[in-house]
Design a protein around this motif. Structure first.
Motif, short mmCIF file in Angstrom:
data_model
loop_
_atom_site.label_atom_id
_atom_site.label_comp_id
_atom_site.label_asym_id
_atom_site.label_seq_id
_atom_site.Cartn_x
_atom_site.Cartn_y
_atom_site.Cartn_z
N TRP A 149 0.23 -1.24 0.28
CA TRP A 149 0.03 -0.23 0.37
C TRP A 149 0.62 1.05 0.01
N TRP A 150 1.88 1.18 0.81
CA TRP A 150 3.08 2.39 1.05
C TRP A 150 4.16 2.30 0.12
N ALA A 151 3.99 1.08 -0.72
CA ALA A 151 4.78 1.35 -1.82
C ALA A 151 4.07 2.22 -3.64
N LYS A 152 2.69 2.01 -3.10
CA LYS A 152 1.44 2.77 -3.98
C LYS A 152 1.52 4.22 -3.96
N GLN A 153 1.63 4.74 -2.87
CA GLN A 153 1.56 5.95 -2.27
C GLN A 153 2.28 6.31 -2.64
N LYS A 154 3.51 5.75 -2.49
CA LYS A 154 5.12 6.77 -2.92
C LYS A 154 5.11 6.41 -4.94
N ASN A 155 4.50 5.90 -5.32
CA ASN A 155 4.28 5.77 -6.88
C ASN A 155 5.62 4.73 -7.50
N TRP A 156 5.64 3.91 -6.71
CA TRP A 156 6.21 2.52 -6.54
C TRP A 156 6.06 2.49 -8.34
N ASP A 157 7.10 1.92 -8.98
CA ASP A 157 7.18 1.82 -10.08
C ASP A 157 6.18 -0.29 -10.54
N GLY A 158 6.11 -0.96 -9.98
CA GLY A 158 6.39 -2.03 -9.77
C GLY A 158 7.71 -3.04 -9.90
N THR A 159 8.59 -2.09 -10.20
CA THR A 159 9.87 -3.13 -10.23
C THR A 159 10.24 -3.41 -8.64
N SER A 160 11.18 -4.35 -8.43
CA SER A 160 11.90 -4.36 -7.24
C SER A 160 13.00 -3.37 -6.89
N THR A 161 13.48 -2.82 -8.22
CA THR A 161 14.61 -2.29 -8.11
C THR A 161 14.40 -0.51 -7.05
N HIS A 162 13.45 -0.14 -7.62
CA HIS A 162 12.34 1.33 -7.49
C HIS A 162 12.67 1.43 -5.96
N SER A 163 13.29 2.96 -5.32
CA SER A 163 13.13 3.47 -4.26
C SER A 163 12.16 2.54 -3.67
N PHE A 164 11.41 2.79 -3.54
CA PHE A 164 10.42 2.57 -3.09
C PHE A 164 9.54 0.73 -3.10
N SER A 165 10.15 0.51 -3.66
CA SER A 165 9.75 -0.76 -4.03
C SER A 165 8.87 -1.89 -2.39
N PRO A 166 8.24 -2.69 -2.58
CA PRO A 166 8.04 -3.03 -0.69
C PRO A 166 9.46 -3.84 -0.16
N ASP A 167 10.38 -4.52 -0.68
CA ASP A 167 11.22 -5.06 -0.17
C ASP A 167 12.29 -3.98 0.06
N ASN A 168 12.29 -2.71 -0.76
CA ASN A 168 12.85 -2.08 -0.13
C ASN A 168 11.97 -1.14 1.22
N LEU A 169 11.26 -0.63 1.20
CA LEU A 169 10.39 -0.33 2.11
C LEU A 169 10.55 -1.30 3.46
N SER A 170 10.84 -2.75 3.58
CA SER A 170 10.84 -3.64 4.54
C SER A 170 12.26 -3.52 5.11
N LYS A 171 13.23 -3.23 4.05
CA LYS A 171 14.78 -3.00 4.52
C LYS A 171 14.44 -1.09 5.23
N TYR A 172 13.96 -0.76 4.37
CA TYR A 172 14.46 0.42 5.41
C TYR A 172 13.36 0.29 6.88
N ALA A 173 12.66 -0.53 6.89
CA ALA A 173 11.43 -0.37 7.93
C ALA A 173 12.92 -0.54 9.54
N ALA A 174 13.04 -1.77 8.59
CA ALA A 174 13.97 -2.80 9.50
C ALA A 174 15.08 -2.11 10.04
#
Length: 357
Positions: A103-128
């Motif tokens: 949900w947050w990735a979409k709010q931050k204009n995620w383009d659907g790729t894993s390399t995007h700054s706000f991909s779900p995987d990257n958000l998980s890393k940032y939060a951790a």
């Protein structure tokens, strides 16, 4: 607290009035007290660490628009549900960790790729990383060994007083107790079983399989529960020589020893509830000493997150004295509560020191 009010309301009770701690003292419901906040200066290395850790946290925290509930939710397991109330929302919304990250990735204009700054995987890393940095900062300031010298100095100055010292970790409580051999005991949930021999030998945490043999050799096995009970018994006994109790959170509430005259909070969290409960261990009226005045001292590392926690937990308290040395702590400090309208809220710019009310 609001949780207590809600609990009483559920039982059909109605709150008709509340009073402040100062009013409780003025009306004689609790003993008189005087509160000091003792500033502990940072070394050059501390200053550097403080700047670096704060910048690191802000960097990760900004990925979530500085909304802590969202950080925690995005740090949750894929199927673990978490409630979030963001700015502007009127109620909490619950989703799984995976759903929050998407949900947050979409709010931050995620383009659907894993390399995007706000991909779900990257958000998980940032939060951790945000949670890790926060824990590291908390551990640094709550357990800074610089504090031990100040503990020794202030407790020695008021050595005749029955004292409770609060920390936030059992390891630090043990270190403090070790400063005062024969006078202090630690009380926390991580006490380990001891095998104690009459000749003074002690074996720490002996294996269960060997305890029967140790008993045959004359050792007495003392479990955590036994050690906790002994600590309280000795602390309450005026002839035991134990006048200092070093606790973590287990004795924040429900521990009433009326002879306590000195509360030292070496480390704490930011809640007013914890502050009130810990201070309250020393503010019970002693009917054998109606002139009792409780000394309350809080340590804080200057200009750090700990100073913010201190201000948060003392929100609403009007008469607190900030000092920069143990010599400035004076139990006979004149405190005039006056009336609520006459009392002034003292303010000190963050990161500065003042000895004014």
């Amino acid at each position: 607290s609001q949780s207590q009010i809600d609990f009483l309301a559920a039982l059909g009770w109605r709150i008709v009035d509340t009073i402040t701690e100062e009013e409780a003292e003025r009306e004689g419901y609790t003993s008189n007290s005087v509160v000091f906040n003792l500033a502990i200066p940072l070394s050059p290395a501390d200053v550097k660490f403080n700047e670096e850790i704060n910048n690191s946290f802000k960097s990760y925290f900004s990925k979530f628009d500085h909304q802590f509930d969202l950080v925690k939710a995005c740090n949750s397991g894929a199927n673990m549900r978490a409630g979030v109330k963001l700015r502007g929302w009127t109620s909490y919304i619950t989703k799984t960790g995976k759903e929050w990250r998407e949900w947050w990735a979409k709010q931050k204009n995620w383009d659907g790729t894993s390399t995007h700054s706000f991909s779900p995987d990257n958000l998980s890393k940032y939060a951790a990383q945000a949670m890790y940095v926060m824990r590291k900062r908390k551990d640094m300031w709550q357990n800074r060994e610089t504090k031990l010298d100040y503990v020794k100095a202030v407790v020695t100055k008021f050595s005749r007083k029955k004292t409770m010292i609060f920390s936030e970790t059992s390891d630090f409580a043990d270190k403090i107790a070790a400063l005062f051999p024969g006078k202090a005991l630690a009380y926390h949930s991580n006490l380990v079983t001891l095998a104690v021999h009459p000749d003074g030998r002690i074996i720490t945490n002996p294996p269960v399989a060997k305890r029967k043999g140790l008993k045959a050799e004359g050792y007495v096995i003392k479990s955590k529960a036994t050690l906790q009970k002994e600590a309280i018994t000795k602390f309450e006994d005026p002839n035991s020589g134990i006048d200092i109790m070093c606790a973590v959170r287990a004795l924040d509430e429900g521990f009433d020893v009326k002879k306590i005259e000195f509360i030292l909070q070496v480390a704490y969290n930011s809640t007013t509830r914890q502050d009130t409960q810990r201070d309250g261990r020393g503010k019970r009226i002693d009917y054998d000493n109606l002139d009792k005045r409780t000394l309350i001292v809080n340590f804080y590392m200057v200009g750090t997150q700990e100073e913010k926690w201190l201000r948060s937990k003392q929100a609403g308290k009007r008469l607190v004295r900030y000092v920069t040395s143990v010599d400035e702590i004076n139990i006979n400090q004149v405190v005039n509560f006056g009336t609520p309208k006459q009392a002034q809220v003292r303010t000190v710019p963050f990161g500065t020191l003042s000895t004014d009310f």
